[in-house]
Design a protein around this motif. Structure first.
Motif, PDB file in Angstrom:
ATOM      1  N   UNK A  98       0.760  -1.194  -0.029  1.00 48.17           N
ATOM      2  CA  UNK A  98       0.078   0.035  -0.051  1.00 48.17           C
ATOM      3  C   UNK A  98       0.782   1.203   0.027  1.00 48.17           C
ATOM      4  N   UNK A  99       2.078   1.311   0.825  1.00 46.27           N
ATOM      5  CA  UNK A  99       2.781   2.352   0.968  1.00 46.27           C
ATOM      6  C   UNK A  99       3.533   2.914  -0.487  1.00 46.27           C
ATOM      7  N   UNK A 100       3.981   1.435  -1.280  1.00 46.76           N
ATOM      8  CA  UNK A 100       4.738   1.661  -2.500  1.00 46.76           C
ATOM      9  C   UNK A 100       3.586   2.341  -3.422  1.00 46.76           C
ATOM     10  N   UNK A 101       2.455   1.767  -3.487  1.00 47.57           N
ATOM     11  CA  UNK A 101       1.566   2.366  -4.517  1.00 47.57           C
ATOM     12  C   UNK A 101       1.049   3.702  -4.054  1.00 47.57           C
ATOM     13  N   UNK A 102       0.991   4.062  -2.653  1.00 44.76           N
ATOM     14  CA  UNK A 102       0.650   5.358  -2.435  1.00 44.76           C
ATOM     15  C   UNK A 102       1.844   6.378  -2.608  1.00 44.76           C
ATOM     16  N   UNK A 103       2.928   5.900  -2.691  1.00 44.83           N
ATOM     17  CA  UNK A 103       4.081   6.890  -3.220  1.00 44.83           C
ATOM     18  C   UNK A 103       4.008   7.050  -4.699  1.00 44.83           C
ATOM     19  N   UNK A 104       3.648   6.174  -5.521  1.00 50.77           N
ATOM     20  CA  UNK A 104       3.520   6.106  -6.890  1.00 50.77           C
ATOM     21  C   UNK A 104       2.484   7.347  -7.129  1.00 50.77           C
ATOM     22  N   UNK A 105       1.159   7.157  -6.423  1.00 53.54           N
ATOM     23  CA  UNK A 105       0.041   8.069  -6.586  1.00 53.54           C
ATOM     24  C   UNK A 105       0.600   9.479  -6.138  1.00 53.54           C
ATOM     25  N   UNK A 106       1.311   9.670  -5.252  1.00 53.78           N
ATOM     26  CA  UNK A 106       1.858  11.039  -4.673  1.00 53.78           C
ATOM     27  C   UNK A 106       2.709  11.608  -5.664  1.00 53.78           C
ATOM     28  N   UNK A 107       3.427  10.667  -6.278  1.00 48.98           N
ATOM     29  CA  UNK A 107       4.426  11.173  -7.303  1.00 48.98           C
ATOM     30  C   UNK A 107       3.660  11.658  -8.515  1.00 48.98           C
ATOM     31  N   UNK A 108       2.707  10.932  -9.090  1.00 52.73           N
ATOM     32  CA  UNK A 108       1.803  11.154 -10.017  1.00 52.73           C
ATOM     33  C   UNK A 108       1.253  12.552  -9.706  1.00 52.73           C
ATOM     34  N   UNK A 109       0.444  12.558  -8.347  1.00 58.38           N
ATOM     35  CA  UNK A 109      -0.202  13.716  -8.165  1.00 58.38           C
ATOM     36  C   UNK A 109       0.524  15.073  -8.034  1.00 58.38           C
ATOM     37  N   UNK A 110       1.869  15.120  -7.718  1.00 58.76           N
ATOM     38  CA  UNK A 110       2.563  16.207  -7.882  1.00 58.76           C
ATOM     39  C   UNK A 110       3.278  16.530  -8.986  1.00 58.76           C
ATOM     40  N   UNK A 111       3.338  15.791  -9.861  1.00 59.99           N
ATOM     41  CA  UNK A 111       3.842  15.957 -11.110  1.00 59.99           C
ATOM     42  C   UNK A 111       2.641  16.666 -12.011  1.00 59.99           C
ATOM     43  N   UNK A 112       1.669  16.099 -11.588  1.00 61.53           N
ATOM     44  CA  UNK A 112       0.296  16.834 -12.609  1.00 61.53           C
ATOM     45  C   UNK A 112      -0.023  18.149 -11.837  1.00 61.53           C
ATOM     46  N   UNK A 113       0.216  18.418 -10.298  1.00 64.38           N
ATOM     47  CA  UNK A 113      -0.101  19.674  -9.990  1.00 64.38           C
ATOM     48  C   UNK A 113       1.090  20.691 -10.542  1.00 64.38           C
ATOM     49  N   UNK A 114       2.215  20.293 -10.532  1.00 62.46           N
ATOM     50  CA  UNK A 114       3.477  21.222 -11.224  1.00 62.46           C
ATOM     51  C   UNK A 114       3.217  21.515 -12.840  1.00 62.46           C
ATOM     52  N   UNK A 115       2.456  20.610 -13.523  1.00 61.25           N
ATOM     53  CA  UNK A 115       1.961  20.789 -14.810  1.00 61.25           C
ATOM     54  C   UNK A 115       1.182  21.815 -14.983  1.00 61.25           C
ATOM     55  N   UNK A 116       0.129  21.928 -13.948  1.00 61.51           N
ATOM     56  CA  UNK A 116      -0.895  23.007 -14.058  1.00 61.51           C
ATOM     57  C   UNK A 116      -0.476  24.312 -13.336  1.00 61.51           C
ATOM     58  N   UNK A 117       0.521  24.223 -12.725  1.00 65.13           N
ATOM     59  CA  UNK A 117       0.884  25.591 -12.094  1.00 65.13           C
ATOM     60  C   UNK A 117       1.657  26.387 -12.980  1.00 65.13           C
TER      61      UNK A 117
END
Length: 160
Positions: A141-160
């Motif tokens: 769960x932690x590994x896949x949460x880390x992946x989700x976190x990375x994807x989330x922050x990379x998408x947030x940077x694209x929109x900023x």
């Protein structure tokens, strides 16, 4: 799989989607297996109180926080704020670390009991097996949460 899977989504599920998305589906297995660890430790009556106390603390704390997070996700309290993705990731990484330490201690105590005639040995074995299962569930769960976190922050940077 529904939107929000760790492989492609960066959002936390809400409602019944919690039970159909990965890694959030693991909440159910963490809940059940963690409860079993708690029960087996209580039945085992580990002869070293410090070890029993730590394993009980970890299993009860993770059981309560997992239940709370599951309920909050079902009602949609997170409102898809990025803070919740970070919280989910941090919690599962800490829970994996704590369960790993509890599993290691319980295993060490159980190996020491192997030579003694100890009537609660089978409960200790069951506690060790389930604590290792829960540890693996939290790690996944932690590994896949880390992946989700990375994807989330990379998408947030694209929109900023």
């Amino acid at each position: 799989m529904a939107t929000g899977t760790a492989s492609g989504g960066s959002r936390l599920p809400r409602g019944s989607a919690v039970f159909t998305t990965f890694p959030d589906l693991l909440f159910v297995f963490e809940f059940v297996s963690g409860g079993l660890v708690w029960i087996f430790i209580l039945l085992a009556q580990v002869p070293i109180p410090l070890v029993q106390g730590w394993v009980l603390f970890v299993s009860v704390s993770c059981f309560i926080v997992t239940t709370l997070l599951l309920c909050l996700y079902i009602v949609g309290a997170h409102k898809n704020w990025s803070f919740w993705i970070t919280l989910d990731t941090a919690y599962h990484c800490l829970a994996a670390l704590f369960y790993f330490s509890a599993s290691a201690l319980e295993t060490l105590v159980t190996i020491g009991l192997q030579d003694d005639i100890y009537k609660h040995y089978s409960e200790n074995i069951s506690a060790v097996v389930f604590s290792i299962i829960v540890t693996l569930l939290y790690v996944v769960h932690a590994v896949f949460s880390l992946i989700r976190c990375k994807v989330s922050y990379s998408r947030n940077r694209e929109h900023s």
